[in-house]
Write a protein that holds these residues in place. Structure first.
Motif, PDB file in Angstrom:
ATOM      1  N   UNK A 184      42.956  50.566  31.498  1.00  0.00           N
ATOM      2  CA  UNK A 184      41.506  50.616  31.369  1.00  0.00           C
ATOM      3  C   UNK A 184      40.820  50.844  32.694  1.00  0.00           C
ATOM      4  N   UNK A 185      39.530  50.504  32.768  1.00  0.00           N
ATOM      5  CA  UNK A 185      38.757  50.813  33.975  1.00  0.00           C
ATOM      6  C   UNK A 185      39.031  49.907  35.172  1.00  0.00           C
ATOM      7  N   UNK A 186      39.777  48.812  34.996  1.00  0.00           N
ATOM      8  CA  UNK A 186      39.997  47.874  36.094  1.00  0.00           C
ATOM      9  C   UNK A 186      41.475  47.753  36.444  1.00  0.00           C
ATOM     10  N   UNK A 187      41.781  47.857  37.743  1.00  0.00           N
ATOM     11  CA  UNK A 187      43.078  47.468  38.262  1.00  0.00           C
ATOM     12  C   UNK A 187      42.985  45.996  38.658  1.00  0.00           C
ATOM     13  N   UNK A 188      44.124  45.301  38.657  1.00  0.00           N
ATOM     14  CA  UNK A 188      44.130  43.869  38.908  1.00  0.00           C
ATOM     15  C   UNK A 188      44.994  43.561  40.126  1.00  0.00           C
ATOM     16  N   UNK A 189      44.409  42.888  41.093  1.00  0.00           N
ATOM     17  CA  UNK A 189      45.141  42.470  42.288  1.00  0.00           C
ATOM     18  C   UNK A 189      45.268  40.958  42.306  1.00  0.00           C
ATOM     19  N   UNK A 190      46.441  40.473  42.658  1.00  0.00           N
ATOM     20  CA  UNK A 190      46.630  39.045  42.897  1.00  0.00           C
ATOM     21  C   UNK A 190      47.056  38.860  44.344  1.00  0.00           C
ATOM     22  N   UNK A 191      46.603  37.773  44.924  1.00  0.00           N
ATOM     23  CA  UNK A 191      46.928  37.489  46.314  1.00  0.00           C
ATOM     24  C   UNK A 191      46.670  36.042  46.625  1.00  0.00           C
ATOM     25  N   UNK A 192      46.684  35.718  47.911  1.00  0.00           N
ATOM     26  CA  UNK A 192      46.454  34.341  48.335  1.00  0.00           C
ATOM     27  C   UNK A 192      45.651  34.308  49.622  1.00  0.00           C
ATOM     28  N   UNK A 193      44.844  33.278  49.740  1.00  0.00           N
ATOM     29  CA  UNK A 193      44.137  32.958  50.968  1.00  0.00           C
ATOM     30  C   UNK A 193      44.628  31.573  51.367  1.00  0.00           C
ATOM     31  N   UNK A 194      45.566  31.511  52.307  1.00  0.00           N
ATOM     32  CA  UNK A 194      46.307  30.269  52.558  1.00  0.00           C
ATOM     33  C   UNK A 194      46.963  29.849  51.244  1.00  0.00           C
ATOM     34  N   UNK A 195      46.554  28.686  50.703  1.00  0.00           N
ATOM     35  CA  UNK A 195      47.148  28.219  49.445  1.00  0.00           C
ATOM     36  C   UNK A 195      46.261  28.489  48.233  1.00  0.00           C
ATOM     37  N   UNK A 196      45.182  29.243  48.434  1.00  0.00           N
ATOM     38  CA  UNK A 196      44.243  29.491  47.340  1.00  0.00           C
ATOM     39  C   UNK A 196      44.607  30.805  46.647  1.00  0.00           C
ATOM     40  N   UNK A 197      44.969  30.788  45.361  1.00  0.00           N
ATOM     41  CA  UNK A 197      45.235  32.040  44.642  1.00  0.00           C
ATOM     42  C   UNK A 197      43.944  32.834  44.453  1.00  0.00           C
ATOM     43  N   UNK A 198      44.076  34.142  44.524  1.00  0.00           N
ATOM     44  CA  UNK A 198      42.931  35.041  44.332  1.00  0.00           C
ATOM     45  C   UNK A 198      43.307  36.110  43.316  1.00  0.00           C
ATOM     46  N   UNK A 199      42.393  36.395  42.385  1.00  0.00           N
ATOM     47  CA  UNK A 199      42.559  37.528  41.488  1.00  0.00           C
ATOM     48  C   UNK A 199      41.321  38.411  41.585  1.00  0.00           C
ATOM     49  N   UNK A 200      41.539  39.698  41.818  1.00  0.00           N
ATOM     50  CA  UNK A 200      40.438  40.642  41.954  1.00  0.00           C
ATOM     51  C   UNK A 200      40.569  41.751  40.919  1.00  0.00           C
ATOM     52  N   UNK A 201      39.483  41.978  40.190  1.00  0.00           N
ATOM     53  CA  UNK A 201      39.411  43.088  39.238  1.00  0.00           C
ATOM     54  C   UNK A 201      38.664  44.232  39.925  1.00  0.00           C
ATOM     55  N   UNK A 202      39.312  45.377  40.001  1.00  0.00           N
ATOM     56  CA  UNK A 202      38.807  46.495  40.802  1.00  0.00           C
ATOM     57  C   UNK A 202      38.529  47.686  39.896  1.00  0.00           C
ATOM     58  N   UNK A 203      37.261  48.026  39.767  1.00  0.00           N
ATOM     59  CA  UNK A 203      36.848  49.135  38.903  1.00  0.00           C
ATOM     60  C   UNK A 203      37.164  50.459  39.604  1.00  0.00           C
ATOM     61  N   UNK A 204      38.459  50.783  39.651  1.00  0.00           N
ATOM     62  CA  UNK A 204      38.965  51.838  40.521  1.00  0.00           C
ATOM     63  C   UNK A 204      38.819  53.220  39.887  1.00  0.00           C
ATOM     64  N   UNK A 205      37.559  53.616  39.655  1.00  0.00           N
ATOM     65  CA  UNK A 205      37.254  54.918  39.068  1.00  0.00           C
ATOM     66  C   UNK A 205      36.064  55.541  39.795  1.00  0.00           C
ATOM     67  N   UNK A 206      36.092  56.844  39.944  1.00  0.00           N
ATOM     68  CA  UNK A 206      35.006  57.559  40.617  1.00  0.00           C
ATOM     69  C   UNK A 206      34.758  58.887  39.904  1.00  0.00           C
ATOM     70  N   UNK A 207      33.485  59.207  39.723  1.00  0.00           N
ATOM     71  CA  UNK A 207      33.076  60.515  39.220  1.00  0.00           C
ATOM     72  C   UNK A 207      32.679  61.351  40.438  1.00  0.00           C
TER      73      UNK A 207
END
Length: 357
Positions: A184-207
């Motif tokens: 779909x329109x969003x790619x999903x990234x998971x990562x960490x900031x020290x011990x804090x989990x992060x999830x980012x939804x990235x609307x990776x589309x361009x016209x």
């Protein structure tokens, strides 16, 4: 106080800089618009009553140059132009996004020429984003987030990292774990900031024919704390606090239900601040104009008070570095070809809900 003379370079987003400067005539004298001489540039100069300058060597002596032209990151000349101004002894504010290499070059040029350089951080200056940052900073003194969730589009990915850099103690330790290339329109990234989990939804589309439009959102963030969730619903608000629900076992005894603890009497969700929905034109020509004005005023204050540029350079280099890591992880945006802008009036949505309009 003597007014500072300013030139705006670029007639697309540069129009918001013109609006901002013309709202502060007592502090700044807008001497002109620098551009290639396109029809849009000519119309802008006529509309705003300022000279159009197409030859760099014809630009009069100014104190500040607003470089609102794409940087080398996306194939523009903005960074070269910024350095050219600084080599002439002119202070520069430049529109993002700016690659790490370009940011470093610009800060070195500023130091070499004893002038000031600033990347415009418009979005953290917007009222609702600023409110989110301010509240997050206070909450972080009490307890750090357990989890961070965000969503944004490529066009505002640089300020997304900037917002996080203001709302968290540091983003230096942010690392990417994995990226899921969604159907779909969003790619999903998971990562960490020290011990804090992060999830980012990235609307990776361009016209490609209209890069400023067809994104599904600008920014959305949620910081999950032990005590609840702090939410920036959208770049233009609102900021919400959703306390974590807790039902004490004692309340299952009927005789105790008249003596509820204070936290049970909290609203299930709390809009923060005096939030009033705005029309898009109010957000663009009100909030954006004021955010840019605040940035220009901040640069003016840096110049007048001879502040040390080093801390600003360090923070901006860190933001640019993390933005580069993020966009590299997501890779190139998918090209889309929408069939036009789809619009459903809000009043129709209200009717669907059963609300009278």
């Amino acid at each position: 106080m003597q007014r500072k003379k300013v030139i705006v370079c670029g007639s697309t987003f540069g129009q918001f800089y013109i609006h901002a400067l013309q709202s502060m005539p007592e502090r700044f004298e807008l001497v002109g618009l620098y551009g290639k001489g396109s029809e849009r540039s000519k119309k802008c100069a006529d509309t705003y009553g300022i000279p159009l300058i197409t030859d760099f060597d014809q630009i009069p002596q100014v104190d500040i140059a607003c470089v609102v032209i794409s940087s080398g990151t996306i194939g523009g000349i903005g960074t070269d132009l910024a350095i050219r101004f600084m080599d002439k002894g002119v202070n520069v504010i430049q529109e993002q996004p700016i690659h790490l290499k370009d940011v470093s070059l610009c800060f070195r040029a500023a130091k070499r020429n004893n002038v000031y350089y600033k990347v415009c951080d418009l979005y953290p200056k917007l009222s609702e984003v600023s409110r989110f940052i301010r509240i997050a900073n206070e909450l972080n003194k009490k307890e750090l987030p357990l989890y961070i969730k965000g969503a944004f589009c490529p066009q505002v990915s640089y300020p997304a990292i900037d917002i996080l850099s203001h709302a968290l103690p540091s983003i230096f330790s942010f690392v990417v774990d994995s990226v899921a290339d969604a159907v779909g329109p969003f790619d999903i990234l998971t990562g960490k900031l020290d011990d804090i989990p992060i999830m980012l939804e990235y609307n990776n589309q361009v016209f490609p024919e209209d890069r400023d439009n067809y994104e599904h959102l600008l920014h959305n963030f949620a910081f999950v704390y032990e005590s609840g969730r702090l939410i920036l619903e959208d770049t233009f608000g609102p900021v919400l606090w959703k306390p974590r629900m807790h039902i004490p076992k004692s309340l299952y005894n009927p005789e105790n239900q008249k003596n509820m603890p204070a936290y049970v009497l909290e609203n299930t969700i709390e809009p923060l601040g005096n939030y009033n929905p705005k029309h898009f034109d109010q957000a663009l020509f009100g909030d954006w104009r004021q955010g840019i004005a605040d940035n220009i005023l901040e640069l003016e204050s840096m110049i007048d008070n001879h502040v040390d540029l080093a801390p600003f350079a360090q923070r901006q280099i860190q933001v640019s570095k993390k933005w580069n890591e993020l966009t590299s992880a997501f890779s190139f945006a998918k090209i889309i070809h929408p069939d036009g802008h789809h619009y459903i009036p809000s009043n129709d949505i209200k009717k669907f809900s059963g609300e009278s309009v």
